[in-house]
Design a protein around this motif. Structure first.
Motif, PDB file in Angstrom:
ATOM      1  N   ASN A  41       0.845  -1.197   0.000  1.00 25.38           N
ATOM      2  CA  ASN A  41       0.000   0.000   0.000  1.00 25.38           C
ATOM      3  C   ASN A  41       0.879   1.245   0.000  1.00 25.38           C
ATOM      4  O   ASN A  41       1.622   1.478   0.950  1.00 25.38           O
ATOM      5  CB  ASN A  41      -0.904   0.002   1.242  1.00 25.38           C
ATOM      6  N   ILE A  42       0.761   2.030  -1.066  1.00 28.53           N
ATOM      7  CA  ILE A  42       1.612   3.212  -1.198  1.00 28.53           C
ATOM      8  C   ILE A  42       0.753   4.427  -1.522  1.00 28.53           C
ATOM      9  O   ILE A  42      -0.162   4.349  -2.356  1.00 28.53           O
ATOM     10  CB  ILE A  42       2.668   3.012  -2.297  1.00 28.53           C
ATOM     11  N   GLN A  43       1.067   5.537  -0.858  1.00 29.36           N
ATOM     12  CA  GLN A  43       0.393   6.792  -1.145  1.00 29.36           C
ATOM     13  C   GLN A  43       1.430   7.885  -1.351  1.00 29.36           C
ATOM     14  O   GLN A  43       2.348   8.037  -0.548  1.00 29.36           O
ATOM     15  CB  GLN A  43      -0.544   7.194  -0.002  1.00 29.36           C
ATOM     16  N   PHE A  44       1.274   8.611  -2.438  1.00 25.62           N
ATOM     17  CA  PHE A  44       2.054   9.814  -2.700  1.00 25.62           C
ATOM     18  C   PHE A  44       1.104  10.984  -2.528  1.00 25.62           C
ATOM     19  O   PHE A  44       0.070  11.052  -3.194  1.00 25.62           O
ATOM     20  CB  PHE A  44       2.615   9.818  -4.131  1.00 25.62           C
ATOM     21  N   ASN A  45       1.440  11.902  -1.617  1.00 25.84           N
ATOM     22  CA  ASN A  45       0.587  13.044  -1.328  1.00 25.84           C
ATOM     23  C   ASN A  45       1.422  14.315  -1.444  1.00 25.84           C
ATOM     24  O   ASN A  45       2.359  14.507  -0.668  1.00 25.84           O
ATOM     25  CB  ASN A  45      -0.001  12.895   0.080  1.00 25.84           C
ATOM     26  N   GLU A  46       1.115  15.157  -2.411  1.00 24.02           N
ATOM     27  CA  GLU A  46       1.867  16.379  -2.689  1.00 24.02           C
ATOM     28  C   GLU A  46       3.347  16.074  -2.920  1.00 24.02           C
ATOM     29  O   GLU A  46       4.229  16.716  -2.351  1.00 24.02           O
ATOM     30  CB  GLU A  46       1.686  17.397  -1.565  1.00 24.02           C
ATOM     31  N   GLY A  60       6.967  -3.123  -7.555  1.00 27.65           N
ATOM     32  CA  GLY A  60       5.702  -2.988  -8.284  1.00 27.65           C
ATOM     33  C   GLY A  60       4.800  -4.200  -8.234  1.00 27.65           C
ATOM     34  O   GLY A  60       3.584  -4.078  -8.097  1.00 27.65           O
ATOM     35  N   ALA A  61       5.364  -5.397  -8.332  1.00 32.25           N
ATOM     36  CA  ALA A  61       4.544  -6.617  -8.328  1.00 32.25           C
ATOM     37  C   ALA A  61       3.834  -6.830  -6.992  1.00 32.25           C
ATOM     38  O   ALA A  61       2.811  -7.515  -6.939  1.00 32.25           O
ATOM     39  CB  ALA A  61       5.407  -7.826  -8.660  1.00 32.25           C
ATOM     40  N   ASP A  62       4.342  -6.233  -5.918  1.00 38.35           N
ATOM     41  CA  ASP A  62       3.738  -6.398  -4.591  1.00 38.35           C
ATOM     42  C   ASP A  62       2.717  -5.315  -4.247  1.00 38.35           C
ATOM     43  O   ASP A  62       2.006  -5.432  -3.255  1.00 38.35           O
ATOM     44  CB  ASP A  62       4.830  -6.385  -3.518  1.00 38.35           C
ATOM     45  N   ILE A  63       2.643  -4.277  -5.061  1.00 37.31           N
ATOM     46  CA  ILE A  63       1.760  -3.152  -4.749  1.00 37.31           C
ATOM     47  C   ILE A  63       0.319  -3.501  -5.121  1.00 37.31           C
ATOM     48  O   ILE A  63       0.033  -3.860  -6.255  1.00 37.31           O
ATOM     49  CB  ILE A  63       2.217  -1.869  -5.474  1.00 37.31           C
ATOM     50  N   GLU A  64      -0.572  -3.376  -4.130  1.00 37.43           N
ATOM     51  CA  GLU A  64      -1.994  -3.660  -4.340  1.00 37.43           C
ATOM     52  C   GLU A  64      -2.845  -2.398  -4.348  1.00 37.43           C
ATOM     53  O   GLU A  64      -3.877  -2.359  -4.996  1.00 37.43           O
ATOM     54  CB  GLU A  64      -2.496  -4.625  -3.269  1.00 37.43           C
ATOM     55  N   THR A  65      -2.432  -1.392  -3.582  1.00 37.51           N
ATOM     56  CA  THR A  65      -3.151  -0.117  -3.600  1.00 37.51           C
ATOM     57  C   THR A  65      -2.144   1.010  -3.833  1.00 37.51           C
ATOM     58  O   THR A  65      -1.080   1.034  -3.216  1.00 37.51           O
ATOM     59  CB  THR A  65      -3.929   0.152  -2.290  1.00 37.51           C
ATOM     60  N   LEU A  66      -2.512   1.914  -4.717  1.00 38.88           N
ATOM     61  CA  LEU A  66      -1.659   3.049  -5.043  1.00 38.88           C
ATOM     62  C   LEU A  66      -2.518   4.299  -5.077  1.00 38.88           C
ATOM     63  O   LEU A  66      -3.519   4.354  -5.789  1.00 38.88           O
ATOM     64  CB  LEU A  66      -0.981   2.837  -6.401  1.00 38.88           C
ATOM     65  N   SER A  67      -2.125   5.283  -4.277  1.00 35.88           N
ATOM     66  CA  SER A  67      -2.822   6.569  -4.236  1.00 35.88           C
ATOM     67  C   SER A  67      -1.851   7.657  -4.656  1.00 35.88           C
ATOM     68  O   SER A  67      -0.750   7.756  -4.107  1.00 35.88           O
ATOM     69  CB  SER A  67      -3.326   6.874  -2.825  1.00 35.88           C
ATOM     70  N   ILE A  68      -2.291   8.462  -5.596  1.00 37.55           N
ATOM     71  CA  ILE A  68      -1.496   9.591  -6.078  1.00 37.55           C
ATOM     72  C   ILE A  68      -2.379  10.817  -5.916  1.00 37.55           C
ATOM     73  O   ILE A  68      -3.350  10.996  -6.657  1.00 37.55           O
ATOM     74  CB  ILE A  68      -1.068   9.374  -7.542  1.00 37.55           C
ATOM     75  N   VAL A  69      -2.071  11.624  -4.923  1.00 39.00           N
ATOM     76  CA  VAL A  69      -2.924  12.748  -4.538  1.00 39.00           C
ATOM     77  C   VAL A  69      -2.139  14.049  -4.645  1.00 39.00           C
ATOM     78  O   VAL A  69      -1.088  14.199  -4.022  1.00 39.00           O
ATOM     79  CB  VAL A  69      -3.468  12.561  -3.098  1.00 39.00           C
ATOM     80  N   SER A  70      -2.639  14.981  -5.428  1.00 39.09           N
ATOM     81  CA  SER A  70      -2.038  16.318  -5.573  1.00 39.09           C
ATOM     82  C   SER A  70      -0.552  16.249  -5.902  1.00 39.09           C
ATOM     83  O   SER A  70       0.264  16.957  -5.310  1.00 39.09           O
ATOM     84  CB  SER A  70      -2.236  17.145  -4.299  1.00 39.09           C
ATOM     85  N   ASN A  87      -0.308  -6.264 -10.276  1.00 39.32           N
ATOM     86  CA  ASN A  87      -1.202  -6.839  -9.268  1.00 39.32           C
ATOM     87  C   ASN A  87      -2.013  -5.778  -8.528  1.00 39.32           C
ATOM     88  O   ASN A  87      -2.618  -6.068  -7.496  1.00 39.32           O
ATOM     89  CB  ASN A  87      -0.407  -7.692  -8.277  1.00 39.32           C
ATOM     90  N   LEU A  88      -2.011  -4.580  -9.060  1.00 43.56           N
ATOM     91  CA  LEU A  88      -2.732  -3.473  -8.449  1.00 43.56           C
ATOM     92  C   LEU A  88      -4.229  -3.783  -8.397  1.00 43.56           C
ATOM     93  O   LEU A  88      -4.809  -4.258  -9.366  1.00 43.56           O
ATOM     94  CB  LEU A  88      -2.483  -2.210  -9.283  1.00 43.56           C
ATOM     95  N   ARG A  89      -4.843  -3.504  -7.237  1.00 46.78           N
ATOM     96  CA  ARG A  89      -6.281  -3.721  -7.060  1.00 46.78           C
ATOM     97  C   ARG A  89      -7.045  -2.412  -6.930  1.00 46.78           C
ATOM     98  O   ARG A  89      -8.191  -2.323  -7.332  1.00 46.78           O
ATOM     99  CB  ARG A  89      -6.543  -4.565  -5.820  1.00 46.78           C
ATOM    100  N   GLN A  90      -6.398  -1.427  -6.305  1.00 47.42           N
ATOM    101  CA  GLN A  90      -7.054  -0.136  -6.093  1.00 47.42           C
ATOM    102  C   GLN A  90      -6.128   0.975  -6.569  1.00 47.42           C
ATOM    103  O   GLN A  90      -4.947   0.979  -6.220  1.00 47.42           O
ATOM    104  CB  GLN A  90      -7.373   0.080  -4.618  1.00 47.42           C
ATOM    105  N   LEU A  91      -6.689   1.902  -7.331  1.00 46.17           N
ATOM    106  CA  LEU A  91      -5.924   3.030  -7.839  1.00 46.17           C
ATOM    107  C   LEU A  91      -6.700   4.313  -7.575  1.00 46.17           C
ATOM    108  O   LEU A  91      -7.891   4.403  -7.875  1.00 46.17           O
ATOM    109  CB  LEU A  91      -5.668   2.873  -9.342  1.00 46.17           C
ATOM    110  N   GLN A  92      -5.986   5.276  -7.006  1.00 49.26           N
ATOM    111  CA  GLN A  92      -6.571   6.592  -6.752  1.00 49.26           C
ATOM    112  C   GLN A  92      -5.658   7.625  -7.393  1.00 49.26           C
ATOM    113  O   GLN A  92      -4.466   7.705  -7.064  1.00 49.26           O
ATOM    114  CB  GLN A  92      -6.686   6.846  -5.253  1.00 49.26           C
TER     115      GLN A  92
END
Length: 167
Positions: A41-46, A60-70, A87-92
């Protein structure tokens, strides 16, 4: 230490990068590249996303959720990241209006993210119907979609640009 390496804890851990420049060659990037752990689970915020190909090739193969915000991220970099996260399941992708401003995101791409079931494209000002179509075609198994805060652009100028010769 043993408890922190247990599978259930690892799955609940989220890396939250906030208000920084992310690059493989930075001290932060080099530290993560040396890590033995996976990061689902990775999130990039600003975040200003620079060259991070090594990070996503490794994890990358282990990432299931990725959030890219602002974030300040180019179309090419995001496309490269998505190609590494099969293998991504959720993308924001939220509040990344500059990402969609050219209208070329995923042009001439064979990207397929068949595991993505949840997609959020909230608060992106320059999202067009054509971009939306390209993105959702790359994710054929969507079951949840968030378009809140968007005004999907459609006017005669855009229509002429993206659908030439169409009436």
């Amino acid at each position: 230490m043993e408890a922190s390496e247990h599978y259930s804890f690892v799955n609940d851990t989220k890396l939250d990068f906030k208000k920084l420049t992310f690059d493989d060659k930075s001290a932060l990037g080099r530290t993560f590249l040396k890590s033995f752990r996976s990061f689902p689970n990775i999130q990039f915020n600003e975040v200003e996303v620079n060259e991070c190909g090594d990070f996503f090739k490794r994890f990358g193969a282990d990432i299931e959720t990725l959030s890219i915000v602002s974030c300040d991220i180019s179309e090419r970099k995001l496309q490269s990241i998505l190609q590494s996260t099969k293998n991504l399941r959720q993308l924001q992708i939220q509040q990344c209006s500059d990402l969609f401003i050219s209208g070329r995101f995923l042009t001439d791409s064979n990207l397929l993210l068949e595991n993505v079931t949840c997609l959020s494209l909230a608060l992106n000002r320059h999202l067009t119907d054509l971009l939306f179509n390209r993105i959702t075609q790359a994710m054929p198994n969507l079951s949840s979609l968030d378009l809140s805060g968007n005004t999907i652009s459609f006017h005669k100028g855009l229509h002429k640009k993206f659908y030439p010769g169409s009436h």
